[in-house]
Design a protein around this motif. Structure first.
Motif, mmCIF file in Angstrom:
data_model
loop_
_atom_site.group_PDB
_atom_site.id
_atom_site.type_symbol
_atom_site.label_atom_id
_atom_site.label_comp_id
_atom_site.label_asym_id
_atom_site.label_seq_id
_atom_site.Cartn_x
_atom_site.Cartn_y
_atom_site.Cartn_z
ATOM 1 N N PRO A 9 0.839 -1.207 0.000
ATOM 2 C CA PRO A 9 0.000 0.000 0.000
ATOM 3 C C PRO A 9 0.875 1.258 0.000
ATOM 4 C CG PRO A 9 -0.771 -1.555 1.651
ATOM 5 C CD PRO A 9 0.540 -2.081 1.132
ATOM 6 N N LYS A 10 0.426 2.273 -0.737
ATOM 7 C CA LYS A 10 1.207 3.513 -0.863
ATOM 8 C C LYS A 10 1.619 4.099 0.479
ATOM 9 C CE LYS A 10 -0.506 5.244 -5.218
ATOM 10 N NZ LYS A 10 -0.999 6.414 -5.923
ATOM 11 N N GLU A 11 0.723 4.020 1.460
ATOM 12 C CA GLU A 11 1.036 4.629 2.757
ATOM 13 C C GLU A 11 2.170 3.919 3.481
ATOM 14 O OE1 GLU A 11 -2.498 1.863 3.339
ATOM 15 O OE2 GLU A 11 -2.007 3.434 1.909
ATOM 16 N N LYS A 12 2.577 2.745 2.999
ATOM 17 C CA LYS A 12 3.691 2.014 3.618
ATOM 18 C C LYS A 12 4.989 2.125 2.816
ATOM 19 C CE LYS A 12 1.080 -1.022 6.471
ATOM 20 N NZ LYS A 12 1.110 -2.252 7.203
ATOM 21 N N HIS A 13 4.952 2.781 1.663
ATOM 22 C CA HIS A 13 6.176 2.951 0.876
ATOM 23 C C HIS A 13 7.237 3.689 1.685
ATOM 24 C CE1 HIS A 13 4.104 2.439 -3.311
ATOM 25 N NE2 HIS A 13 4.016 1.366 -2.558
ATOM 26 N N SER A 14 6.809 4.644 2.495
ATOM 27 C CA SER A 14 7.776 5.420 3.285
ATOM 28 C C SER A 14 8.490 4.544 4.316
ATOM 29 C CB SER A 14 7.091 6.596 3.974
ATOM 30 O OG SER A 14 6.085 6.134 4.854
ATOM 31 N N LYS A 15 7.842 3.468 4.790
ATOM 32 C CA LYS A 15 8.507 2.558 5.740
ATOM 33 C C LYS A 15 9.642 1.810 5.054
ATOM 34 C CE LYS A 15 6.320 0.750 9.264
ATOM 35 N NZ LYS A 15 5.509 -0.182 10.041
ATOM 36 N N ILE A 16 9.466 1.492 3.772
ATOM 37 C CA ILE A 16 10.524 0.815 3.018
ATOM 38 C C ILE A 16 11.701 1.773 2.829
ATOM 39 C CG2 ILE A 16 11.163 -0.191 0.792
ATOM 40 C CD1 ILE A 16 8.240 -1.154 0.554
ATOM 41 N N ILE A 17 11.384 3.003 2.489
ATOM 42 C CA ILE A 17 12.425 4.002 2.210
ATOM 43 C C ILE A 17 13.142 4.412 3.495
ATOM 44 C CG2 ILE A 17 12.854 6.332 1.343
ATOM 45 C CD1 ILE A 17 10.340 5.787 -0.509
ATOM 46 N N GLY A 18 12.377 4.684 4.547
ATOM 47 C CA GLY A 18 12.957 5.121 5.819
ATOM 48 C C GLY A 18 13.307 6.599 5.810
ATOM 49 N N LYS A 19 13.545 7.128 6.982
ATOM 50 C CA LYS A 19 13.873 8.551 7.110
ATOM 51 C C LYS A 19 15.179 8.854 6.384
ATOM 52 C CE LYS A 19 14.066 12.248 10.449
ATOM 53 N NZ LYS A 19 13.882 12.625 11.839
ATOM 54 N N GLY A 20 15.121 9.777 5.448
ATOM 55 C CA GLY A 20 16.302 10.147 4.668
ATOM 56 C C GLY A 20 16.829 9.019 3.787
ATOM 57 N N LYS A 70 17.207 5.944 4.762
ATOM 58 C CA LYS A 70 18.035 5.060 5.594
ATOM 59 C C LYS A 70 17.771 3.574 5.330
ATOM 60 C CE LYS A 70 18.735 3.870 10.417
ATOM 61 N NZ LYS A 70 18.231 4.073 11.769
ATOM 62 N N ASN A 71 16.515 3.157 5.327
ATOM 63 C CA ASN A 71 16.196 1.730 5.182
ATOM 64 C C ASN A 71 16.586 1.193 3.811
ATOM 65 O OD1 ASN A 71 15.116 1.921 7.732
ATOM 66 N ND2 ASN A 71 12.991 1.871 7.057
ATOM 67 N N ILE A 72 16.178 1.892 2.772
ATOM 68 C CA ILE A 72 16.451 1.394 1.420
ATOM 69 C C ILE A 72 17.950 1.430 1.124
ATOM 70 C CG2 ILE A 72 16.109 3.541 0.120
ATOM 71 C CD1 ILE A 72 14.475 1.727 -1.884
ATOM 72 N N LYS A 73 18.646 2.434 1.625
ATOM 73 C CA LYS A 73 20.097 2.501 1.427
ATOM 74 C C LYS A 73 20.798 1.332 2.111
ATOM 75 C CE LYS A 73 20.398 7.496 0.840
ATOM 76 N NZ LYS A 73 20.755 8.769 1.491
ATOM 77 N N ALA A 74 20.321 0.939 3.297
ATOM 78 C CA ALA A 74 20.917 -0.187 4.016
ATOM 79 C C ALA A 74 20.705 -1.478 3.235
ATOM 80 C CB ALA A 74 20.313 -0.304 5.409
ATOM 81 N N ILE A 75 19.500 -1.669 2.721
ATOM 82 C CA ILE A 75 19.217 -2.883 1.955
ATOM 83 C C ILE A 75 20.074 -2.941 0.698
ATOM 84 C CG2 ILE A 75 17.463 -4.080 0.578
ATOM 85 C CD1 ILE A 75 15.392 -3.054 2.655
ATOM 86 N N ILE A 76 20.139 -1.841 -0.020
ATOM 87 C CA ILE A 76 20.925 -1.804 -1.254
ATOM 88 C C ILE A 76 22.412 -1.957 -0.939
ATOM 89 C CG2 ILE A 76 21.611 -0.315 -3.197
ATOM 90 C CD1 ILE A 76 18.694 0.760 -3.138
ATOM 91 N N GLY A 77 22.846 -1.401 0.185
ATOM 92 C CA GLY A 77 24.250 -1.514 0.581
ATOM 93 C C GLY A 77 24.644 -2.932 0.967
ATOM 94 N N ASP A 78 23.695 -3.683 1.534
ATOM 95 C CA ASP A 78 23.963 -5.054 1.970
ATOM 96 C C ASP A 78 23.863 -6.064 0.837
ATOM 97 O OD1 ASP A 78 24.186 -4.077 4.531
ATOM 98 O OD2 ASP A 78 22.220 -4.795 5.191
ATOM 99 N N THR A 79 23.188 -5.697 -0.227
ATOM 100 C CA THR A 79 22.925 -6.621 -1.328
ATOM 101 C C THR A 79 23.198 -5.922 -2.653
ATOM 102 O OG1 THR A 79 20.613 -5.951 -1.611
ATOM 103 C CG2 THR A 79 21.040 -7.691 0.003
ATOM 104 N N SER A 80 23.039 -6.664 -3.736
ATOM 105 C CA SER A 80 23.188 -6.043 -5.062
ATOM 106 C C SER A 80 21.830 -5.900 -5.751
ATOM 107 C CB SER A 80 24.137 -6.886 -5.922
ATOM 108 O OG SER A 80 23.608 -8.186 -6.093
ATOM 109 N N VAL A 81 20.742 -5.949 -4.956
ATOM 110 C CA VAL A 81 19.410 -5.848 -5.554
ATOM 111 C C VAL A 81 19.100 -4.427 -5.981
ATOM 112 C CG1 VAL A 81 18.461 -7.785 -4.227
ATOM 113 C CG2 VAL A 81 18.164 -5.460 -3.394
ATOM 114 N N LYS A 82 18.159 -4.327 -6.897
ATOM 115 C CA LYS A 82 17.586 -3.041 -7.278
ATOM 116 C C LYS A 82 16.157 -3.060 -6.778
ATOM 117 C CE LYS A 82 20.337 -2.295 -11.402
ATOM 118 N NZ LYS A 82 21.265 -1.311 -10.998
#
Length: 86
Positions: free
Chosen positions: A27-38, A40-52
């Motif tokens: 749901p759109k309202e949860k996209h921000s939880k994936i991204i994280g503040k600034g 942070k969350n998506i950068k950590a995931i991308i940094g730990d893996t080679s996924v897009k």
């Protein structure tokens, strides 16, 4: 102005059979939880893996998040996102 729904551009295909692409409906309202503040969350995931990870723009009709990468990493990321979204 004629607005058309935004569509995520699919990553170009790969000849590597270990690379997959999966879609999860978030749901759109949860996209921000994936991204994280600034980012942070998506950068950590991308940094730990080679996924897009492709997240629809806020004005997009589509709610599917696309995860593309090696099978093991995609499975890991799907698990991590599931925990994040609970």
């Amino acid at each position: 102005e004629d607005k058309k729904p935004n569509k995520n551009k699919e990553e170009e295909g790969s000849d590597d059979p270990s690379v997959i692409s999966t879609r999860i409906k978030v749901p759109k309202e949860k996209h921000s939880k994936i991204i994280g503040k600034g980012g942070k969350n998506i950068k950590a995931i991308i940094g730990d893996t080679s996924v897009k990870i492709l997240i629809p723009t806020p004005d997009a009709v589509d709610q599917e998040v696309v995860i593309r990468g090696k099978i093991e990493e995609v499975n890991d990321v799907v698990g991590r996102l599931s925990k994040t979204l609970q």
